[in-house]
Motif scaffolding. Structure first.
Motif, PDB file in Angstrom:
ATOM      1  N   LYS A 264      50.274  40.490  44.674  1.00  0.00           N
ATOM      2  CA  LYS A 264      49.364  39.415  43.210  1.00  0.00           C
ATOM      3  C   LYS A 264      48.555  40.752  42.721  1.00  0.00           C
ATOM      4  N   PHE A 265      49.090  40.598  41.421  1.00  0.00           N
ATOM      5  CA  PHE A 265      48.293  41.486  40.643  1.00  0.00           C
ATOM      6  C   PHE A 265      47.804  40.168  39.446  1.00  0.00           C
ATOM      7  N   THR A 266      46.342  41.024  39.872  1.00  0.00           N
ATOM      8  CA  THR A 266      45.512  39.802  39.239  1.00  0.00           C
ATOM      9  C   THR A 266      44.505  40.407  37.699  1.00  0.00           C
ATOM     10  N   PRO A 267      45.425  40.478  36.766  1.00  0.00           N
ATOM     11  CA  PRO A 267      44.358  40.979  35.636  1.00  0.00           C
ATOM     12  C   PRO A 267      43.251  40.526  34.702  1.00  0.00           C
ATOM     13  N   GLU A 268      42.636  40.974  34.801  1.00  0.00           N
ATOM     14  CA  GLU A 268      40.529  40.384  34.248  1.00  0.00           C
ATOM     15  C   GLU A 268      40.837  41.541  33.042  1.00  0.00           C
TER      16      GLU A 268
END
Length: 495
Positions: A264-268
């Motif tokens: 999973k990539f979690t954008p900030e």
């Protein structure tokens, strides 16, 4: 057909395609709107950059290519290489559609976009085989080369023969990278109106396991994500993508955290890579200096001049280095190698324009030029600062950069640039900006504007009838003090 026969068929298709390009190239080279220092096809159609990689001492750039006309058609992979990101050598076409998973009856087929990686001295291209009407329509394939010029398609193609979800919209544009001992791949897709980046993992570049959706639109980022590119930068990961049907944007990046165990990539945070109308399908590479270099396709969406039969279509942006800034956002800066193209120029400083006053600086050859201009924002009293270039003798045709101090807004106005479109692009500088610095590259039929060392970029194709050099600066409603101005002619490097 056996493997030997498939290889021969592929070689013959490439030979015919290369001959078609060579036959048209001499005529195409005479077109006034050919660029001087950008990558473009010798003839035929060009779109997405593919397979960007630094391999055996050279930068390799592949691209979507239709060699038989200047219209979009069955996709091949064109190929250029460079040792310095400036001078590009055209090589034989790398991929041609010859297999059932990439060969169809209409123009909607071919070897679609993808990426390149190196393992043990072997260059591998990972790409999408696409055939309109076929089920499945899009599959993921590979081709390999030892010399970086001649490619053989993998005998086990397609390596990924089906989308993980039959309800997905699109399943294309694989980007592959290595993390630890494993290879990872993101593929562009969409589902139920939301763009997605699908994630796969492999130990050997042949057997790929689906890990799930690495990132997904929140409903406002388009319904399908093309050309996803996920990579580490500084202490973060960055996802670059080209969203389809997103309001007001053709490109996007997200900065965040990547969990390789969960996939999973979690954008900030997020923003546009480029705020101009003609920047799409960006792809990056990591070079031998540790730089993250980005190149994108300079399309010209719907412009009248681009529709004319010119024998060629499409070009690439100048190479740009991506840098993660202290605020967590990305800056994209022209690579310093471009400075080697500078020839005789102009340098001025300490100029103040009163309200209504104009100043003009001209270069001997403005068909390919660069200029850098800096202003102290605290010293701008004008209500409007206007910079005009590519101005016709009667003044009716021009490309204009405007700055509105009260709104801290910068505009790139191409409505009268000769392109036949009505594009106006805008960025708003943050309140913390005390300086306005513009670095502008003009190349016959393109303009690329970089604001405050790449904090913002605006890219557009322009088709001025008068290829005249020079810059006109005008202040309205108050004075403007110019800190410095540098202008250079740029060498033509051929392409």
């Amino acid at each position: 057909m056996n493997v030997s026969g498939e290889k021969q068929q592929h070689k013959e298709s490439i030979r015919l395609a290369d001959e078609a390009v060579a036959a048209a190239a001499k005529i195409v080279a005479q077109d006034d709107y050919r660029l001087q220092y950008h990558v473009m096809p010798e003839a035929g159609w060009m779109n997405d950059p593919n397979g960007l990689i630094y391999f055996k001492g050279e930068y390799h750039l592949f691209y979507q290519h239709h060699p038989y006309s200047d219209k979009w058609g069955p996709m091949h992979w064109g190929h250029v290489t460079s040792k310095d990101l400036l001078h590009w050598k055209h090589l034989p076409i790398a991929l041609a559609p010859t297999e059932p998973y990439e060969l169809g009856q209409s123009g909607g087929y071919g070897c679609w976009s993808g990426s390149a990686i190196e393992q043990d001295g072997v260059l591998t291209l990972i790409y999408t085989g696409h055939v309109d009407g076929r089920q499945p329509m899009e599959v993921q394939c590979a081709a390999t080369s030892v010399d970086g010029i001649t490619f053989d398609k993998h005998p086990a193609n397609p390596l990924i023969a089906v989308s993980p979800d039959e309800g997905n919209t699109g399943f294309r544009d694989p980007k592959v990278w290595r993390h630890g001992e494993l290879w990872y791949m993101v593929i562009g897709s969409g589902r139920e109106g939301k763009g997605q980046a699908l994630l796969y993992r492999s130990a050997d570049l042949e057997e790929w396991a689906y890990m799930g959706v690495a990132a997904e639109s929140d409903g406002t980022h388009g319904d399908m994500w093309e050309c996803p590119d996920l990579f580490p930068l500084g202490d973060k990961h960055v996802l670059v993508l080209s969203p389809m049907n997103m309001e007001g944007a053709k490109n996007l990046y997200m900065v965040g955290e990547m969990d390789y165990e969960s996939g999973k990539f979690t954008p900030e945070q997020e923003a546009m890579l480029d705020h101009g109308p003609d920047f799409y399908a960006a792809q990056t590479l990591l070079d031998n200096q540790g730089r993250r270099i980005m190149i994108a396709w300079m399309d010209h969406w719907g412009a009248e001049m681009a529709r004319e039969d010119r024998g060629w279509y499409g070009a690439m942006t100048v190479p740009r280095e991506l840098v993660l800034m202290l605020d967590g956002k990305l800056a994209s800066r022209p690579v310093p190698e471009l400075e080697l193209l500078r020839e005789e120029g102009i340098m001025v400083s300490g100029v103040t324009l009163a309200a209504g006053e104009s100043a003009v600086w001209s270069l001997k050859n403005g068909q390919g030029c660069e200029w850098i201009v800096e202003f102290d924002l605290e010293g701008i009293q004008a209500k409007l600062l206007e910079l005009s270039l590519l101005v016709s003798e009667d003044g009716q045709e021009r490309t204009v950069i405007r700055y509105l101090p009260s709104e801290r807004k910068l505009l790139l106005d191409c409505c009268t640039s000769g392109a036949g479109d009505t594009s106006i692009s805008a960025v708003t500088l943050p309140e913390t900006s005390s300086t306005l610095k513009l670095q502008v590259f003009v190349d016959r039929s393109s303009i690329e504007v970089f604001v405050n060392d790449g904090q913002y970029a605006l890219t557009s194709r322009v088709y001025p009838t008068a290829l005249r050099g020079g810059l006109t600066m005008k202040a309205e409603g108050g004075s403007v003090s110019l800190q410095s101005l540098h202008m250079w002619n740029l060498k033509s490097i051929g392409s």
